[in-house]
Design a protein around this motif. Structure first.
Motif, PDB file in Angstrom:
ATOM      1  N   GLN A   1       0.816  -1.206   0.000  1.00 33.87           N
ATOM      2  CA  GLN A   1       0.000   0.000   0.000  1.00 33.87           C
ATOM      3  C   GLN A   1       0.855   1.265   0.000  1.00 33.87           C
ATOM      4  O   GLN A   1       0.313   2.373   0.041  1.00 33.87           O
ATOM      5  CB  GLN A   1      -0.932   0.003   1.223  1.00 33.87           C
ATOM      6  CG  GLN A   1      -1.842  -1.218   1.331  1.00 33.87           C
ATOM      7  CD  GLN A   1      -2.736  -1.374   0.114  1.00 33.87           C
ATOM      8  OE1 GLN A   1      -3.157  -0.397  -0.477  1.00 33.87           O
ATOM      9  NE2 GLN A   1      -3.042  -2.605  -0.251  1.00 33.87           N
ATOM     10  N   SER A   2       2.156   1.130  -0.024  1.00 32.19           N
ATOM     11  CA  SER A   2       3.023   2.308   0.022  1.00 32.19           C
ATOM     12  C   SER A   2       2.789   3.189  -1.203  1.00 32.19           C
ATOM     13  O   SER A   2       2.746   2.718  -2.329  1.00 32.19           O
ATOM     14  CB  SER A   2       4.496   1.898   0.122  1.00 32.19           C
ATOM     15  OG  SER A   2       4.877   1.106  -0.974  1.00 32.19           O
ATOM     16  N   GLY A   3       2.618   4.481  -0.950  1.00 35.40           N
ATOM     17  CA  GLY A   3       2.310   5.429  -2.016  1.00 35.40           C
ATOM     18  C   GLY A   3       0.842   5.728  -2.152  1.00 35.40           C
ATOM     19  O   GLY A   3       0.462   6.723  -2.771  1.00 35.40           O
ATOM     20  N   ASN A   4      -0.025   4.874  -1.572  1.00 34.85           N
ATOM     21  CA  ASN A   4      -1.461   5.140  -1.594  1.00 34.85           C
ATOM     22  C   ASN A   4      -1.793   6.331  -0.713  1.00 34.85           C
ATOM     23  O   ASN A   4      -1.191   6.520   0.345  1.00 34.85           O
ATOM     24  CB  ASN A   4      -2.248   3.925  -1.096  1.00 34.85           C
ATOM     25  CG  ASN A   4      -2.392   2.862  -2.162  1.00 34.85           C
ATOM     26  OD1 ASN A   4      -1.879   3.018  -3.271  1.00 34.85           O
ATOM     27  ND2 ASN A   4      -3.077   1.794  -1.845  1.00 34.85           N
ATOM     28  N   VAL A   5      -2.771   7.133  -1.124  1.00 31.61           N
ATOM     29  CA  VAL A   5      -3.161   8.314  -0.352  1.00 31.61           C
ATOM     30  C   VAL A   5      -4.647   8.252  -0.008  1.00 31.61           C
ATOM     31  O   VAL A   5      -5.452   7.740  -0.783  1.00 31.61           O
ATOM     32  CB  VAL A   5      -2.850   9.619  -1.125  1.00 31.61           C
ATOM     33  CG1 VAL A   5      -1.362   9.777  -1.340  1.00 31.61           C
ATOM     34  CG2 VAL A   5      -3.585   9.665  -2.456  1.00 31.61           C
ATOM     35  N   HIS A   6      -5.001   8.766   1.175  1.00 31.91           N
ATOM     36  CA  HIS A   6      -6.393   8.788   1.631  1.00 31.91           C
ATOM     37  C   HIS A   6      -6.659  10.095   2.360  1.00 31.91           C
ATOM     38  O   HIS A   6      -5.863  10.490   3.223  1.00 31.91           O
ATOM     39  CB  HIS A   6      -6.685   7.625   2.583  1.00 31.91           C
ATOM     40  CG  HIS A   6      -6.372   6.274   2.017  1.00 31.91           C
ATOM     41  ND1 HIS A   6      -7.246   5.593   1.198  1.00 31.91           N
ATOM     42  CD2 HIS A   6      -5.270   5.488   2.127  1.00 31.91           C
ATOM     43  CE1 HIS A   6      -6.702   4.446   0.841  1.00 31.91           C
ATOM     44  NE2 HIS A   6      -5.502   4.364   1.394  1.00 31.91           N
ATOM     45  N   PHE A   7      -7.770  10.749   2.036  1.00 25.25           N
ATOM     46  CA  PHE A   7      -8.205  11.906   2.807  1.00 25.25           C
ATOM     47  C   PHE A   7      -8.948  11.394   4.031  1.00 25.25           C
ATOM     48  O   PHE A   7      -9.867  10.587   3.925  1.00 25.25           O
ATOM     49  CB  PHE A   7      -9.120  12.806   1.978  1.00 25.25           C
ATOM     50  CG  PHE A   7      -9.654  13.983   2.748  1.00 25.25           C
ATOM     51  CD1 PHE A   7      -8.858  15.095   2.972  1.00 25.25           C
ATOM     52  CD2 PHE A   7     -10.940  13.969   3.268  1.00 25.25           C
ATOM     53  CE1 PHE A   7      -9.335  16.178   3.699  1.00 25.25           C
ATOM     54  CE2 PHE A   7     -11.431  15.045   3.986  1.00 25.25           C
ATOM     55  CZ  PHE A   7     -10.624  16.153   4.210  1.00 25.25           C
TER      56      PHE A   7
END
Length: 345
Positions: free
Chosen positions: A236-242
């Motif tokens: 999941q490295s690099g994934n972004v979540h607000f």
């Protein structure tokens, strides 16, 4: 009639054959499943037929039960089941309902695995009446189809917002529309999350976010405000979540702890980071990870606030549809789980 059986009495099973990861072929036709939850890549040959049950043999996901609907290549860290007595899909549901118990068969600390003998001796409830198997399978497979349709609806809605972003702003890596730009270090500060001892991990409380959503809960707040959480370690490295605060951020993630430029919406920035796709900046190696560096050195576009607001309003409208679809998905999953408990519990 439902009765308790051992796995070895109703099916044969074996491990697959290993393929070196460096030899996998990106554009090949068939999945290569090597014990994880998802395929590890592609290969141009198969060693297992379609509609085969697999059980992960080693690693963090050992014991995970899968149903491969197309021919595939099974790796050495995965068991495949064959010569099933009765309906193969029925056996899949029976084993899937007991997945937590199967995972408890694992042994070993550094690299957990499930021994072949232990798997064969695994006992579970099984209806040996073929008509009974077909009835259960028909009901559960229809529900699974509905669940998959709902998931596809959510994916389509996600694609809709991404398409709208590109329509309005182009590719942010290329700045095709000539917007003003600033580098990450001019716009925000990124901080790493922190570890929490097992004694402070709970089933409810303050959410602790990792790279793929909520990992667990705690009773302590690390950050009060809304922010962007970024996966730092693993696939999941690099994934972004607000994410809306307050929260904890685990040591598997990092987060924007300060936004310097108020002309940039945090929600817009998160979607822009998704479009940029920082998963491509993962370090090479067995343990995938990203550092703060690519985020800080990237140039981000700064459209007028009115354009950002127009886009965010569009996203909010799409989100309303997503809420309705997610509710329907959750209700169908709940029905599916209750029937699994009824038939196999």
């Amino acid at each position: 009639m439902r009765k308790s059986v051992k796995l070895k009495d109703i099916v044969e099973y074996a491990k697959g054959s290993q393929i070196n990861g460096d030899n996998l072929i990106e554009e090949a036709e068939f999945d290569y499943l090597n014990g994880g939850i998802n395929p590890s890549g592609k290969w141009n040959e198969t060693n297992c037929d379609a509609n085969t049950i697999t059980i992960s043999e080693g690693g963090n996901s050992c014991g995970y039960v899968n149903y491969m609907r197309k021919p595939f290549w099974c790796g050495a860290h995965c068991y495949y089941l064959y010569n099933v007595v009765g309906n193969t899909q029925y056996l899949y549901y029976a084993l899937k309902s007991q997945q937590d118990r199967i995972m408890k068969l694992r042994s070993g600390a550094c690299m957990p695995n499930i021994k072949k003998g232990d798997l064969g001796d695994f006992e579970f409830n099984f209806d040996d009446d073929v008509k009974g198997q077909e009835k259960v399978t028909n009901i559960l497979s229809k529900l699974e189809s509905v669940i998959e349709e709902r998931k596809q609806e959510l994916l389509c809605l996600d694609k809709l917002t991404k398409a709208r972003f590109v329509e309005m702003f182009g590719n942010p890596r290329l700045n095709e529309k000539g917007f003003k730009c600033k580098k990450g270090f001019e716009l925000f500060k990124i901080s790493n999350g922190k570890a929490v001892s097992n004694e402070k991990r709970f089933e409810s409380g303050i959410p602790a976010y990792g790279g793929n959503g909520i990992s667990w809960y705690t009773n302590t707040v690390l950050f009060e405000e809304d922010t962007i959480v970024i996966g730092r370690v693993g696939f999941q490295s690099g994934n972004v979540h607000f994410v809306k605060g307050p929260m904890w951020i685990t040591d598997n993630a990092m987060y924007i702890s300060e936004l310097y430029d108020d002309s940039l919406s945090l929600v817009f920035l998160c979607d822009m980071m998704e479009q940029i796709d920082f998963t491509r900046d993962q370090d090479a190696g067995d343990l995938k990870k990203v550092t703060q560096k690519p985020f800080m050195e990237m140039e981000y576009i700064l459209p007028e606030k009115s354009l950002q607001k127009e886009y965010i309003n569009f996203v909010h409208q799409v989100d309303k549809s997503k809420v309705a679809v997610q509710k329907a998905l959750d209700e169908t999953k709940l029905l599916f789980d209750s029937l699994m408990q009824k038939y196999f519990g």
